[in-house]
Write a protein that holds these residues in place. Structure first.
Motif, PDB file in Angstrom:
ATOM      1  N   ALA B 249      38.837  41.026  31.304  1.00  0.00           N
ATOM      2  CA  ALA B 249      38.120  41.177  32.674  1.00  0.00           C
ATOM      3  C   ALA B 249      39.195  40.963  33.685  1.00  0.00           C
ATOM      4  O   ALA B 249      38.957  41.539  34.665  1.00  0.00           O
ATOM      5  CB  ALA B 249      36.865  40.364  32.568  1.00  0.00           C
ATOM      6  N   HIS B 260      36.179  39.224  38.684  1.00  0.00           N
ATOM      7  CA  HIS B 260      35.598  39.803  37.229  1.00  0.00           C
ATOM      8  C   HIS B 260      35.370  38.949  36.110  1.00  0.00           C
ATOM      9  O   HIS B 260      34.389  39.124  35.450  1.00  0.00           O
ATOM     10  CB  HIS B 260      36.644  41.003  36.998  1.00  0.00           C
ATOM     11  CG  HIS B 260      36.638  42.165  37.946  1.00  0.00           C
ATOM     12  ND1 HIS B 260      35.588  43.150  37.979  1.00  0.00           N
ATOM     13  CD2 HIS B 260      37.237  42.596  38.946  1.00  0.00           C
ATOM     14  CE1 HIS B 260      35.885  44.066  38.851  1.00  0.00           C
ATOM     15  NE2 HIS B 260      36.865  43.617  39.399  1.00  0.00           N
ATOM     16  N   ASP B 493      30.269  43.052  42.728  1.00  0.00           N
ATOM     17  CA  ASP B 493      30.993  43.321  41.375  1.00  0.00           C
ATOM     18  C   ASP B 493      29.863  43.045  40.202  1.00  0.00           C
ATOM     19  O   ASP B 493      29.237  41.781  40.277  1.00  0.00           O
ATOM     20  CB  ASP B 493      31.980  42.495  41.438  1.00  0.00           C
ATOM     21  CG  ASP B 493      32.890  42.466  39.976  1.00  0.00           C
ATOM     22  OD1 ASP B 493      32.559  43.428  39.491  1.00  0.00           O
ATOM     23  OD2 ASP B 493      33.546  41.519  39.275  1.00  0.00           O
ATOM     24  N   HIS B 495      28.528  43.193  36.199  1.00  0.00           N
ATOM     25  CA  HIS B 495      29.085  43.154  34.763  1.00  0.00           C
ATOM     26  C   HIS B 495      27.517  42.966  34.086  1.00  0.00           C
ATOM     27  O   HIS B 495      26.826  42.312  34.275  1.00  0.00           O
ATOM     28  CB  HIS B 495      29.909  42.286  34.293  1.00  0.00           C
ATOM     29  CG  HIS B 495      31.241  42.252  34.763  1.00  0.00           C
ATOM     30  ND1 HIS B 495      32.387  42.033  34.021  1.00  0.00           N
ATOM     31  CD2 HIS B 495      31.885  42.656  36.105  1.00  0.00           C
ATOM     32  CE1 HIS B 495      33.390  42.179  34.593  1.00  0.00           C
ATOM     33  NE2 HIS B 495      33.062  42.722  36.127  1.00  0.00           N
ATOM     34  N   PRO B 510      31.368  46.786  33.356  1.00  0.00           N
ATOM     35  CA  PRO B 510      31.840  46.065  34.511  1.00  0.00           C
ATOM     36  C   PRO B 510      31.745  47.372  35.625  1.00  0.00           C
ATOM     37  O   PRO B 510      32.152  48.560  35.224  1.00  0.00           O
ATOM     38  CB  PRO B 510      33.358  45.863  34.332  1.00  0.00           C
ATOM     39  CG  PRO B 510      33.844  46.378  33.312  1.00  0.00           C
ATOM     40  CD  PRO B 510      32.653  47.008  32.300  1.00  0.00           C
ATOM     41  N   ALA B 512      33.093  47.784  39.606  1.00  0.00           N
ATOM     42  CA  ALA B 512      34.017  46.975  40.545  1.00  0.00           C
ATOM     43  C   ALA B 512      33.281  47.881  41.941  1.00  0.00           C
ATOM     44  O   ALA B 512      32.829  48.816  41.907  1.00  0.00           O
ATOM     45  CB  ALA B 512      35.196  47.657  40.472  1.00  0.00           C
ATOM     46  N   CYS B 546      40.633  48.601  39.905  1.00  0.00           N
ATOM     47  CA  CYS B 546      39.173  48.368  39.616  1.00  0.00           C
ATOM     48  C   CYS B 546      38.144  49.166  39.238  1.00  0.00           C
ATOM     49  O   CYS B 546      37.541  49.314  38.394  1.00  0.00           O
ATOM     50  CB  CYS B 546      38.717  47.537  40.790  1.00  0.00           C
ATOM     51  SG  CYS B 546      39.050  45.982  41.322  1.00  0.00           S
ATOM     52  N   HIS B 549      38.549  50.875  36.261  1.00  0.00           N
ATOM     53  CA  HIS B 549      38.597  49.714  35.239  1.00  0.00           C
ATOM     54  C   HIS B 549      39.466  49.960  34.215  1.00  0.00           C
ATOM     55  O   HIS B 549      39.219  49.898  33.092  1.00  0.00           O
ATOM     56  CB  HIS B 549      37.392  49.123  34.855  1.00  0.00           C
ATOM     57  CG  HIS B 549      36.108  49.806  34.574  1.00  0.00           C
ATOM     58  ND1 HIS B 549      36.029  50.572  33.451  1.00  0.00           N
ATOM     59  CD2 HIS B 549      35.387  50.374  35.786  1.00  0.00           C
ATOM     60  CE1 HIS B 549      34.655  51.213  33.715  1.00  0.00           C
ATOM     61  NE2 HIS B 549      34.292  51.064  35.203  1.00  0.00           N
TER      62      HIS B 549
END
Lengths: 159, 573, 182
Positions: B249, B260, B493, B495, B510, B512, B546, B549
């Motif tokens: 991450a 992250h 952010d 997750h 995830p 971003a 990001c 990702h």
């Protein structure tokens, strides 16, 4: 802004002078081949598979490939024998990926019953030391054979 | 003023969700409500939610999951944020079959666009009624009908398995086309097209833009990103165990990676009900603020560079170096802090290190203030950014902008306050909001945030309690949903995880902040002068690694007229 | 590595899909603290102007064709400095479905396409310190020596067998077990 000019030099002398890195810097991991028993704890923890384990019949090979290493230090954290640690070394540039490898080849122990290599000799001896005298023999037997003959040892121990 | 009694609000929201037709409503963790809806009712349900909550409802992301091995179906989970009520609503719907279909939410909530296309690419879920159902993430030569995030696709099966496969009949690379597949099929007539990228002096990450211009004015901007799709979600779900993923991450982004790692750990901790020791929470917050400091100062440098003010760039990076050194002393690396595991942190911040941080804060605050105050009092700088790249409050809301970008458009959203996590539960954060909606506002918001970060780190260090660094926990309970949200330097952010068996993850998604902020770039660019494009794009502090990702993009230098320099050169050579 | 780059070195930064960590550290080399420009290293915007490619990232399939084109565009003689563990060996992504897996895997593709491999310096790290990258660039120029070497340790053991007494006990146990079977 002008007042700041020429007050101090921020540019460091490196590479003409060595560079101090702080305590706890996560640099190149190094396996201490004298301490490593090839148990594979670090291999299981390593996120990028930079540490790998393979057997070639006579030896167990613990291989560290810096070209994959993410320098997280999990290996250092999980090693039960403190055999791997992160040093302050950071000047790791090489002209070949071959030079990014550290290999530790450890002799395998052969099962006293079936003769199959099943663990490193060092690991076997460590286990044997930790067992009570009368069970010590079990360490020298591979897990398959151990299941079959262990009743004898248990009975032996009760006596 | 926002702090209405939590349980009362929660009760009312659960009531509302039931009334609007949710099949089941569960509170999965503090501040997160999961409702399931059949797919026929999904649109009506969300439409009713929009009517009920109006402006304050924000589409955050959506996660597709291949649940066939467990339930024989695919699921799509939309994450809707109710920032004012400090809640996240998860809306889950199920679909069956090999090419499952669910209704698209993009017509209702434009911010869902990319997230739905991502699920389409990676899982083969069709979104009915989606306005542009085209490839977003996977590389151009990726075969149709192969979906890497499905559970029956091996994580290590590469697109080309042998080097020779790349070779075409005449020895040229088989997949090579003169330019990347265009972001959109349609061609705009009567304008000049300026292609930018994938490798270009103005780009530091491989990305591809098409700018349509009439004279000096940009009429339309299109973007093909995801050059950095590295297949991270699949790796986490297959090769790795839960305590290896924090390091993965962290490598989502080399600038704001720690945020992250925190969001991921929070998600797993929420799913498994792990209580993290208070000291560990403080250490996480301190490091998050240190990361914000370095990221914002870096951004100031980049922004100055975009304005043609390289002295500013050098000055900012000199100041930032002190932050980097302290990060190295605290964590062992300048960038990838590697401090997080599920349940806590790995290293302590002792007295000696704390005094190191305080010394750094002293000098950084002073130098930063002195330099930026004098720059921001210069008319040349202010005039250059004033009323440039305007994103109205309505557009920001509609497109789901987050972070400093949204705050510069007058939206006072900040995860640290709206959905407090780590040690932000114990301190008050002053949210910097500006409402001039232009690049100047974005500069001022970040200026305030640097100063606020300095204050926060001091307060956190002062209040940090003694105690353990790591919680004890056993095996994870399987198939629990967890959500972790943090305020990255660039915004919210998120997750989302579903736990699996054997200390592994079943699903990890995830999202971003740049992912949603990038969607606002075309709106800001339209009608602007070409010369302003670099600073406008940079003003959202885009981080493409990001976003993809798997991908990273940074526009660091100016987009110039001769943007196709590289390509011209290539065709000649 | 030869003496081609003894004097000033112009570098082109090529990101093949990295996380930005190495890329920011590459830029950091040019910031006031490290300031490689004092050593004659300059960052250029076009591969056509470059002597050395600073290569980051594990090479994603989407970026692959453009990476190859950019590598080809750098005039010979050239050298590559592979920065970061992703570039050196694929890093944490080495076996993922959408990455080629580092610069050596890319070179295998170049071989298949008949493009010669440029001489390469590998700088592992995640990300490497700017100073570590600097060291790599200087190594490519022949200004410093290589410190990191392959290390192989082979354990020498004379007595591989279990101790005599153990063997006796185990033999007894096996006999007893066989007896039980029969």
């Amino acid at each position: 802004m002008v007042e700041g000019l020429g007050k101090r030099v921020v540019t460091e002398a490196y590479p003409w002078a060595p560079l101090e890195v702080p305590e706890g810097f996560r640099g190149k991991p190094v396996i201490d081949p004298e301490k490593c028993v090839g148990c594979g704890s670090c291999v299981n923890a390593c996120p990028p598979n930079a540490l790998t384990l393979s057997d070639d019949g006579r030896h167990r090979v613990v291989k560290l490939f810096l070209g994959r290493c993410i320098f997280c230090g999990r290996c250092e954290e999980v090693c039960p024998f403190n055999a791997i640690e992160l040093t302050k070394e950071f000047e790791l540039a090489t002209s070949s990926t071959e030079d990014l490898v550290q290999e530790v080849r450890l002799v395998m122990a052969k099962c006293t019953v079936c003769g199959r290599p099943y663990a490193t000799l060092r690991e076997v001896r460590k286990v044997a030391e930790s067992l009570p005298e009368n069970l010590r023999g079990l360490a020298y037997v591979c897990p398959d054979c151990r299941g079959r003959i262990s009743s004898y040892f248990v009975g032996f121990a009760r006596r | 003023m926002r702090r209405a009694s939590g349980s009362e609000v929660l009760g009312r929201v659960v009531e509302t969700l039931k009334r609007l037709g949710a099949e089941s409503v569960t509170v999965t963790q503090e501040g997160v409500v999961l409702s399931t809806v059949t797919k026929d009712r999904l649109r009506d349900f969300v439409r009713a939610l929009i009517r009920e909550y109006g402006e304050s409802l924000r589409h955050s992301t959506c996660m597709g999951t291949d649940l066939r091995p467990v339930r024989g179906s695919f699921s799509v989970t939309h994450v809707l944020a109710l920032d004012g009520l400090r809640l996240y609503l998860l809306v889950e719907t199920e679909a069956f079959g090999n090419r499952p279909k669910v209704p698209s939410l993009t017509p209702l909530l434009p911010a869902a666009n990319w997230a739905e296309r991502e699920a389409r690419d990676l899982l083969g879920i069709e979104f009915e009624g989606h306005p542009e159902p085209v490839k977003l993430i996977l590389p151009d030569p990726w075969p149709e009908g192969v979906f890497p995030l499905r559970k029956d696709y091996p994580y290590n099966k590469k697109l080309y398995e042998t080097p020779a496969q790349v070779r075409g009949v005449r020895g040229e690379p088989r997949f090579f086309s003169a330019k990347p597949s265009p972001p959109s099929e349609s061609v705009r007539e009567g304008c000049a097209l300026i292609p930018v990228g994938p490798y270009h002096p103005a780009l530091h990450e491989p990305e591809y833009y098409e700018l349509y211009v009439e004279g000096e004015r940009i009429v339309e901007a299109r973007y093909r990103g995801f050059f950095v799709h590295r297949g991270m979600e699949k790796l986490a779900e297959s090769r790795m165990t839960i305590n290896q993923v924090p390091f993965l991450a962290e490598r989502i982004c080399g600038i704001c990676g720690y945020t992250h790692a925190c969001a991921y750990c929070q998600a797993v901790e929420a799913a498994a009900r792990i209580e993290v020791p208070e000291r560990a929470l403080y250490i996480r917050s301190i490091l998050l603020e240190i990361e914000r400091l370095h990221s914002h100062i870096l951004w100031f440098g980049v922004a100055f560079h975009m304005l043609g003010f390289d002295t500013g760039f050098m000055a900012m990076w000199r100041i930032r170096e002190e932050v980097m050194r302290v990060a190295e002393a605290l964590t062992g690396n300048r960038k990838t802090y590697g401090m997080n595991l599920v349940g806590g942190v790995r290293r302590d911040i002792d007295e000696g290190k704390a005094s190191l941080v305080l010394r750094m804060l002293e000098s950084v605050e002073g130098e930063f203030r002195r330099f930026c105050d004098s720059v921001l009092s210069m008319r040349e700088v202010v005039e250059r950014v004033k009323e440039v790249g305007v994103l109205t409050r309505e557009d920001a809301r509609r497109l789901g902008a987050v972070g400093p970008h949204a705050r510069a458009s007058g939206l006072g959203i900040d995860v640290r306050v709206d959905h407090p996590y780590a040690a932000y539960r114990f301190v008050d954060v002053n949210v910097a909001v500006r409402d001039s909606c232009d690049v100047l506002a974005r500069i001022l918001v970040r200026y305030d945030e640097v100063i606020e970060s300095v204050r926060l780190i001091r307060e956190l260090l002062k209040n940090m309690p003694k105690g353990e660094l790591m919680a004890e926990y056993g095996d994870l309970p399987p198939l629990r949903v967890g959500l972790g949200a943090t305020e990255a330097p660039r915004g919210e952010d998120i997750h989302l995880v579903i736990t699996g068996r054997g200390n592994k993850l079943y699903r990890w998604r995830p999202r971003a902040p740049s992912y949603v902020n990038l969607a606002t770039v075309p709106t800001m660019l339209e009608g602007e002068r070409l010369a302003n494009a670099p600073i406008i794009i940079a003003s959202i502090d885009p981080c493409f690694s990001c976003t993809d990702h798997v991908v990273v993009v940074d526009l660091r230098t100016g987009v110039r007229r001769r943007m196709n320099l590289l390509r011209n050169a290539l065709t000649r050579g | 590595m030869g003496t081609w780059f003894r004097r000033s070195t112009w570098v082109f930064h090529l990101n093949s899909g990295s996380c930005n960590g190495c890329d920011i550290e590459v830029l950091n080399m040019f910031a006031p603290t490290q300031d490689v420009e004092r050593l004659g290293v300059k960052l250029v915007g076009s591969p056509l102007h470059a002597d050395v490619i600073v290569f980051t990232g594990p090479v994603t399939f989407q970026a692959l064709p453009y990476v190859i084109e950019a590598l080809k565009a750098v005039p010979n003689p050239k050298a590559v400095v592979a920065c970061g563990s992703c570039a050196c060996g694929g890093g944490i992504w080495h076996d993922s479905y959408n990455v080629v897996g580092g610069i050596n895997a890319l070179y295998e593709i170049l071989d298949a396409l008949g493009i010669p491999r440029p001489p390469t310096v590998y700088v592992p790290g995640c990300p490497p310190k700017p100073e570590a990258m600097m060291y790599g660039v200087l190594l490519a120029r022949g200004m410093v020596g290589q410190r990191q070497r392959r290390e192989v340790y082979v354990e020498e053991v004379k007595e591989v067998e279990a101790p005599q007494d153990v063997r006796e006990v185990v033999a007894k146990a096996v006999k007893a077990f066989r007896g039980g079977e029969a």
